[in-house]
Design a protein around this motif. Structure first.
Motif, mmCIF file in Angstrom:
data_model
loop_
_atom_site.group_PDB
_atom_site.id
_atom_site.type_symbol
_atom_site.label_atom_id
_atom_site.label_comp_id
_atom_site.label_asym_id
_atom_site.label_seq_id
_atom_site.Cartn_x
_atom_site.Cartn_y
_atom_site.Cartn_z
ATOM 1 N N MET A 178 0.851 -1.198 0.000
ATOM 2 C CA MET A 178 0.000 0.000 0.000
ATOM 3 C C MET A 178 0.879 1.239 0.000
ATOM 4 O O MET A 178 1.879 1.274 0.734
ATOM 5 N N LYS A 179 0.515 2.215 -0.812
ATOM 6 C CA LYS A 179 1.281 3.477 -0.866
ATOM 7 C C LYS A 179 0.382 4.538 -1.493
ATOM 8 O O LYS A 179 -0.688 4.208 -2.037
ATOM 9 N N PRO A 180 0.800 5.815 -1.469
ATOM 10 C CA PRO A 180 -0.050 6.845 -2.078
ATOM 11 C C PRO A 180 -0.165 6.620 -3.590
ATOM 12 O O PRO A 180 0.835 6.358 -4.249
ATOM 13 N N ALA A 185 -3.076 5.702 -11.182
ATOM 14 C CA ALA A 185 -2.685 4.464 -10.496
ATOM 15 C C ALA A 185 -3.890 3.863 -9.769
ATOM 16 O O ALA A 185 -4.084 2.640 -9.770
ATOM 17 N N LEU A 186 -4.719 4.734 -9.182
ATOM 18 C CA LEU A 186 -5.915 4.247 -8.488
ATOM 19 C C LEU A 186 -6.872 3.595 -9.498
ATOM 20 O O LEU A 186 -7.397 2.505 -9.250
ATOM 21 N N ASP A 187 -7.058 4.260 -10.660
ATOM 22 C CA ASP A 187 -7.952 3.703 -11.684
ATOM 23 C C ASP A 187 -7.483 2.320 -12.106
ATOM 24 O O ASP A 187 -8.296 1.401 -12.238
ATOM 25 N N SER A 188 -6.185 2.176 -12.304
ATOM 26 C CA SER A 188 -5.752 0.849 -12.767
ATOM 27 C C SER A 188 -5.886 -0.195 -11.653
ATOM 28 O O SER A 188 -6.228 -1.337 -11.931
ATOM 29 N N ASP A 232 -8.073 10.824 6.146
ATOM 30 C CA ASP A 232 -6.857 11.178 5.387
ATOM 31 C C ASP A 232 -6.592 10.241 4.207
ATOM 32 O O ASP A 232 -5.533 10.299 3.592
ATOM 33 N N VAL A 233 -7.553 9.332 3.929
ATOM 34 C CA VAL A 233 -7.306 8.339 2.876
ATOM 35 C C VAL A 233 -7.329 8.976 1.479
ATOM 36 O O VAL A 233 -6.483 8.698 0.635
ATOM 37 N N TRP A 234 -8.310 9.849 1.249
ATOM 38 C CA TRP A 234 -8.463 10.427 -0.099
ATOM 39 C C TRP A 234 -8.416 11.937 -0.012
ATOM 40 O O TRP A 234 -9.195 12.556 0.719
ATOM 41 N N ASN A 235 -7.485 12.524 -0.763
ATOM 42 C CA ASN A 235 -7.424 13.978 -0.831
ATOM 43 C C ASN A 235 -8.043 14.390 -2.165
ATOM 44 O O ASN A 235 -7.446 14.199 -3.236
ATOM 45 N N GLU A 236 -9.238 14.905 -2.101
ATOM 46 C CA GLU A 236 -9.984 15.192 -3.331
ATOM 47 C C GLU A 236 -9.234 16.227 -4.194
ATOM 48 O O GLU A 236 -9.244 16.141 -5.421
ATOM 49 N N LYS A 237 -8.568 17.162 -3.536
ATOM 50 C CA LYS A 237 -7.885 18.235 -4.292
ATOM 51 C C LYS A 237 -6.695 17.691 -5.080
ATOM 52 O O LYS A 237 -6.528 17.988 -6.250
ATOM 53 N N THR A 238 -5.844 16.896 -4.416
ATOM 54 C CA THR A 238 -4.657 16.379 -5.117
ATOM 55 C C THR A 238 -4.967 15.094 -5.870
ATOM 56 O O THR A 238 -4.193 14.654 -6.711
ATOM 57 N N ILE A 240 -4.865 12.239 -4.537
ATOM 58 C CA ILE A 240 -4.067 11.135 -3.961
ATOM 59 C C ILE A 240 -4.947 10.256 -3.058
ATOM 60 O O ILE A 240 -5.660 10.760 -2.184
ATOM 61 N N PHE A 241 -4.857 8.961 -3.301
ATOM 62 C CA PHE A 241 -5.601 7.970 -2.523
ATOM 63 C C PHE A 241 -4.565 7.073 -1.846
ATOM 64 O O PHE A 241 -3.749 6.441 -2.507
ATOM 65 N N ASP A 242 -4.615 7.030 -0.505
ATOM 66 C CA ASP A 242 -3.496 6.406 0.207
ATOM 67 C C ASP A 242 -3.996 5.500 1.339
ATOM 68 O O ASP A 242 -4.376 5.979 2.412
ATOM 69 N N LEU A 243 -3.955 4.181 1.085
ATOM 70 C CA LEU A 243 -4.460 3.247 2.106
ATOM 71 C C LEU A 243 -3.505 3.087 3.297
ATOM 72 O O LEU A 243 -3.891 2.517 4.318
ATOM 73 N N THR A 244 -2.265 3.602 3.182
ATOM 74 C CA THR A 244 -1.383 3.508 4.371
ATOM 75 C C THR A 244 -1.984 4.335 5.515
ATOM 76 O O THR A 244 -1.804 4.010 6.679
ATOM 77 N N LYS A 245 -2.715 5.407 5.163
ATOM 78 C CA LYS A 245 -3.300 6.272 6.206
ATOM 79 C C LYS A 245 -4.337 5.494 7.018
ATOM 80 O O LYS A 245 -4.507 5.729 8.205
ATOM 81 N N LEU A 246 -5.041 4.592 6.317
ATOM 82 C CA LEU A 246 -6.033 3.757 7.005
ATOM 83 C C LEU A 246 -5.327 2.675 7.829
ATOM 84 O O LEU A 246 -5.728 2.355 8.943
#
Ligand SMILES: Cc1cc2nc3c(=O)[nH]c(=O)nc-3n(C[C@H](O)[C@H](O)[C@H](O)COP(=O)(O)OP(=O)(O)OC[C@H]3O[C@@H](n4cnc5c(N)ncnc54)[C@H](O)[C@@H]3O)c2cc1C
Length: 550
Positions: A178-180, A185-188, A232-238, A240-246
């Motif tokens: 898991m990483k940002p 990358a999220l779509d794929s 903190d998982v999804w930053n709508e502005k950037t 970035i979707f990051d499951l490490t935060k979860l």
């Protein structure tokens, strides 16, 4: 445990599978109030062992519905997080290879003790600044999975800010990283027709469709380890979707972590400390407001009871400083002994630490702070050399000393880590100490990260006393009511575990609890990882498992 199942585990993995009474007793405890005896302790040798074990559990849970696995690194958790009545997976025996460091990132296994990790980072002039006070006894697995924090978190934030990647075995028995991820990358990931793809699809839908609910539930405090960190998982502005935060702080309820990449910061060369002695809490809010703009690295506190204890067990404290340190400490502690003798110990001691790379700059800062504090007519001291050591020693070692030294009495952490707006400290802390004062069988100390409003109240009790056992849930109910009504968090660092999961509903409300349960179902649909933590808390189970003796 069923003999066939045990044989299956033994045949399936390379590591040890142990169920001797001594081992089960050892793993029935952490640093919490609880005792939960496991059925077996497994010492996996490698990642494949963890994968095989998860698959065995997954395949057998239909026949053994109470089967589950709980990860454990050094077992210093204070919430009962690594305790479980089924399988314990111990990482400190084999997942302890020396971390590698590239640039400002360290790659570590969960069983690496922090003290060993720090040796490697300091050799490169680098530091993981969110180390906990238990730095000499805890391991990286617990630091990541508890989202630990410590004395430097005021300036640097908590573990979640430093975890760049997590590698973990999930409930299908396979290892994932898991990483940002950016939007592409999220779509794929979401297009993958496998378990990982399903997790990303479901998690993205969950955070997108509930973004207002999640944002409103974001704890309005400077530090939090309660619940799943969905905000903190999804930053709508950037994008970035990051499951490490979860993952960080999820207490091993989503899977077993086998390694992590952790960001480091350069070590500052110089330090200065200002110590403030308060006769009462009346000016605390004002003092905090004056100090925080100076950007201290840490801003810590402890009460008169903690100081009394340090004086009572002075030889043990001083021993930690070595022979010459002992002599210096003797001189340094003398005024405190005299104050105790005439009954004039300060109610609260504040220590404000500054670090930097220019000693002149630090001195200017300290001078300015002292001028700023002048109108409040406080008793202050600029600590140097051994004096600094002395204050840190009391702050860091008090809990450990309490755990080991008071005969027939033991530390009972159950209201040990709440966080409130620092401006509310002078109102909330007396309310809480008043509750404890109604129970004379509870001796207690108050220490904490005052700059973040994060307090550790650790009662010392005779746990065999029925009055004590009866009072614990009552006091917890009253204290957590006050904390949540004041918009606080029930835990800033130590996490939920057995003791606080039942109180998450008070802090977050029913709708967020449903989301937490959905998260758990997405990652762990059969509920095999670390039951009763983060979701489906069971206060009755917790209270029935309070230790009988130490
Ligand atoms: C004297 C003392 C002082 C303390 N001070 C602090 C403090 O300042 N700040 C703070 O944050 N905490 C503090 N703690 C609590 C505790 O030491 C820390 O939270 C520490 O980081 C836990 O590390 P551990 O390796 O002992 O974790 P463990 O107790 O082994 O585990 C902690 C949690 O992580 C899970 N876990 C462990 N390894 C894995 C893995 N590989 N995969 C999945 N899940 C895993 C466990 O199931 C458990 O839920 C203190 C404890 C003591 C005794």
């Amino acid at each position: 445990m069923d003999k066939n199942l045990l044989d299956q585990i033994r045949r399936g993995i390379e590591g040890e599978v142990i169920e001797t009474p001594e081992t089960l007793t050892e793993y029935s405890h952490d640093a919490s109030l609880f005792e939960v005896v496991p059925e077996v302790v497994v010492f996996p040798k490698n990642q494949e062992d963890v994968e095989k074990l998860v698959r065995i559990v997954k395949e057998n849970i239909i026949n053994f519905p109470n089967l589950s696995i709980t990860g454990r690194s050094a077992g210093t958790d204070m919430s009962g997080g690594p305790l479980n009545d089924s399988i314990i997976v111990e990482f400190s025996k084999y997942f302890n290879h020396t971390p590698t460091i590239e640039g400002q990132t360290a790659t570590t296994e969960p069983g690496v003790f922090y003290r060993d990790f720090e040796k490697e980072t300091l050799a490169k002039g680098l530091l993981f600044p969110s180390y906990p006070a238990s730095k000499s006894i805890c391991a990286m697995g617990g630091i990541v999975n508890n989202n630990s924090g410590g004395e430097k978190s005021l300036k640097y934030g908590k573990t979640q800010n430093y975890v760049e990647k997590v590698k973990a075995v999930l409930s299908d028995g396979k290892t994932y990283e898991m990483k940002p991820l950016d939007q592409d990358a999220l779509d794929s990931k979401m297009k993958q027709q496998d378990f990982e793809g399903e997790i990303y699809r479901k998690m993205f839908t969950l955070v997108r469709e509930n973004k207002t609910l999640i944002e409103n539930a974001r704890p309005k405090v400077l530090k939090n380890s309660a619940g799943y960190n969905l905000w903190d998982v999804w930053n709508e502005k950037t994008g970035i979707f990051d499951l490490t935060k979860l993952w960080v702080g999820a207490q091993g309820t989503l899977g077993m972590m086998v390694s992590a990449e952790i960001g480091l910061v350069p070590v500052n060369k110089y330090r200065e400390m200002v110590v403030i002695f308060l006769p009462d809490l009346t000016k605390l809010g004002e003092i905090i407001n004056k100090i925080l703009p100076f950007g201290p690295e840490s801003f810590e506190s402890y009460d008169d009871n903690t100081l009394k204890l340090a004086l009572r067990f002075f030889p043990e404290f001083a021993k930690k400083l070595g022979v010459s340190g002992m002599i210096q400490a003797g001189i340094a502690f003398l005024p405190a002994f005299l104050m105790m003798f005439v009954g004039r110990l300060p109610k609260l001691i504040l220590q404000v630490d500054f670090t930097g790379n220019s000693s002149e700059e630090l001195k200017v800062k300290v001078d300015q702070l002292m001028k700023e504090l002048e109108p409040l007519h406080l008793k202050t001291q600029i600590a140097i050399g051994d004096q600094e050591e002395k204050y840190w020693l009391i702050r860091r070692e008090s809990f450990n000393l309490l755990r080991n030294k008071i005969r027939d009495k033991h530390t009972a952490p159950f209201i040990d880590d709440f966080v409130i707006d620092p401006q509310k400290i002078q109102i909330v802390i007396p309310q809480i100490t008043d509750i404890l004062a109604k129970h004379p069988e509870f001796i207690f100390t108050v220490a904490g990260h005052v700059g973040e409003g994060n307090f550790h109240i650790i009662p010392i009790v005779d746990i065999k006393n029925p009055a004590v056992r009866e009072a614990i849930p009552k006091i917890a109910d009253e204290v957590y009511k006050i904390i949540t009504e004041n918009g606080g968090s029930i835990t800033g660092e130590h996490n939920d575990g057995l003791i606080r999961t039942p109180y998450l509903i008070q802090m977050f409300g029913v709708e967020m609890i449903k989301l937490f349960e959905e998260v758990k179902d997405i990652f762990d649909p059969q509920g095999i990882f670390n039951p009763r933590k983060k979701v489906h808390g069971d206060l009755k189970f917790a209270m029935e498992h309070i230790r009988e003796k130490w």
